[in-house]
Design a protein around this motif. Structure first.
Motif, short mmCIF file in Angstrom:
data_model
loop_
_atom_site.label_atom_id
_atom_site.label_comp_id
_atom_site.label_asym_id
_atom_site.label_seq_id
_atom_site.Cartn_x
_atom_site.Cartn_y
_atom_site.Cartn_z
N THR A 229 26.70 15.23 6.03
CA THR A 229 27.61 14.84 4.95
C THR A 229 27.06 13.75 4.05
N LYS B 202 36.93 17.18 1.41
CA LYS B 202 37.46 18.39 0.79
C LYS B 202 36.67 18.76 -0.46
N SER B 203 36.39 20.06 -0.60
CA SER B 203 35.63 20.53 -1.75
C SER B 203 36.51 20.98 -2.90
N ASN C 7 33.06 22.40 2.24
CA ASN C 7 33.29 20.96 2.11
C ASN C 7 32.32 20.39 1.09
#
Length: 466
Positions: free
Chosen positions: A340, A356-357, A384
């Motif tokens: 990430t 969150k995408s 994501n």
């Protein structure tokens, strides 16, 4: 006098314990002050002063070498100047074992030295700039003089060359005789090239020559000013103050060492009595040893399990997120950071929704959490967004954790980046349905789309339209 009868042991032992605590406190206090000289600090500070002297002499030597043209770069001068400043910073760290008065005696001297070294660094910087100008000018000056004197008579060009040579000789050995030779050569050049058509070129040659001579004069002044800075005397003053403080610390430490010996003897006597009392306690402790050993083994097994779980958590290639019942992040593993881009400190206490995408609507997440509440887990693909704004697909598995009473306590999410798999899937689809040469859809794609359209017409009972 006759020895007094010792009181009952139950009363005497607390008194001995208190006495031992007092003696231990006094021992610690005496031991701390008995450290008359911390050898590491003493050696380090002495070495720093020696390095400071050597670095200062090295800077002066490199400056003289540059002034005499023995070196053609300032790398060595810059390195020696860095060594000098580094040694000065080390000398500013006065040893902690010195008395406050001795430290106050050294610190102003260190501050004065720092100011002098700052002045030296500024002079060296100015020297480098002027020396660079002088070197470049000396390289270009003969060419300039030759170009400007082009067309003059042989005698006039010879006088010009002698003037240029006198300036070059002055650059190699700055002296009063050299300056006199430059002045004589300048006067001859003015007398030889005095026609009206030569005055502009003559003025330009002389102005460049005067500029070079002035620059070399400044270089000489800067060099003398650097050499005359009282750095060695200031270092000697710091060293003298440090030696005085060192001797005072040695004397002070000797007094505390004697006190430490007396306290150690008293502590030894108190410990001897305490050991006799502790022998009784030892026998009682033997009976409890078996139970303690069993508990220790159980604790060791539990710690081994914890280490195993921690190793699996830290070394897993999949990202792992641990949240509380309110879905706030409690911990993440290194793979989470690798996938990430978020460091552990950036996400602790935050909601995983930070990833969150925006590709999934609210219904998708409601369905996901409904499955988790009903079945205790959910597994599937999700999109994501990492810290840098890149959207990526991942294979995500979320499980709920409950205690013995069945109360929800945590959630554990395990995920892996499947961007490479998606890319391979796209490439396989491209290879299957598109021509590799033209990139146009092939017959297989046509048949697939035709089958889909026919299936649609059967379901809807509508005709197939182009």
């Amino acid at each position: 006098p006759p020895m007094r009868r010792l009181p009952d042991g139950r009363r005497l032992l607390p008194m001995v314990v208190v006495a031992l605590l007092v003696l231990a406190t006094l021992l610690g206090w005496a031991f701390w002050h008995a450290r008359s000289v911390v050898l590491q600090e003493h050696f380090g500070y002495t070495t720093a002063l020696q390095d400071l002297r050597k670095a200062d002499a090295a800077v002066n030597a490199q400056l003289m070498a540059a002034r005499l043209g023995w070196v053609h770069s300032y790398d060595a001068l810059n390195a020696r100047l860095d060594d000098l400043m580094r040694s000065a910073r080390q000398a500013a760290a006065v040893p902690s074992y010195l008395d406050k008065a001795d430290r106050r005696r050294i610190e102003p001297r260190v501050a004065s030295l720092a100011a002098t070294l700052a002045r030296k660094a500024d002079l060296v910087d100015r020297f480098r700039r002027d020396d660079a100008v002088a070197r470049n000018s000396l390289v270009l000056f003969p060419e300039l003089a030759g170009r400007l004197s082009h067309g003059w008579s042989d005698a006039e060009q010879l006088v010009t060359l002698r003037y240029v040579a006198s300036i070059h000789e002055l650059s190699r050995a700055d002296s009063d005789a050299g300056r006199g030779a430059v002045r004589q050569a300048r006067g001859r050049l003015q007398s030889a090239a005095n026609r009206a058509d030569q005055r502009a070129a003559l003025a330009l040659i002389l102005s460049h020559g005067d500029l070079i001579v002035a620059t070399m004069t400044r270089l000489g002044d800067l060099g003398r000013e650097v050499m005359e800075l009282p750095v060695p005397a200031q270092i000697d003053a710091i060293d003298a103050a440090f030696r005085h403080g060192h001797e005072a610390a040695e004397v002070r430490g000797e007094r505390y060492r004697r006190l430490l010996l007396l306290l150690a003897l008293g502590t030894g006597a108190a410990l001897g009595f305490t050991l006799l009392r502790l022998e009784r306690t030892r026998r009682q402790l033997q009976r409890a040893h078996g139970e303690v050993s069993e508990r220790l083994q159980a604790q060791l097994r539990a710690e081994a399990d914890l280490r195993l779980h921690a190793t699996a958590f830290m070394n897993s290639r999949e990202g792992i997120t641990l949240t509380d019942a309110n879905r706030l992040i409690l911990d993440v593993n290194p793979a989470f950071t690798r996938i990430t881009g978020y460091a552990r400190e950036e996400v602790i206490g935050r909601d995983p929704r930070v990833l969150k995408s925006g590709r999934h609507d609210s219904a998708f997440y409601r369905e996901m959490w409904r499955d988790i509440e009903l079945h205790g887990n959910w597994r599937g693909e999700i999109w994501n967004r990492n810290k840098f704004g890149v959207v990526y697909p991942e294979l995500l598995s979320i499980s709920s954790v409950k205690d013995n009473a069945g109360t929800l306590t945590n959630y554990v999410a395990i995920f892996s980046d499947i961007s490479r798999l998606k890319e391979q899937e796209r490439q396989l689809t491209q290879m299957a349905y598109y021509d590799p040469l033209t990139g146009l859809p092939n017959r297989t794609l046509l048949l697939d789309r035709l089958q889909q359209a026919l299936a649609y017409t059967r379901r809807t009972r509508q005709g197939l339209m182009a």
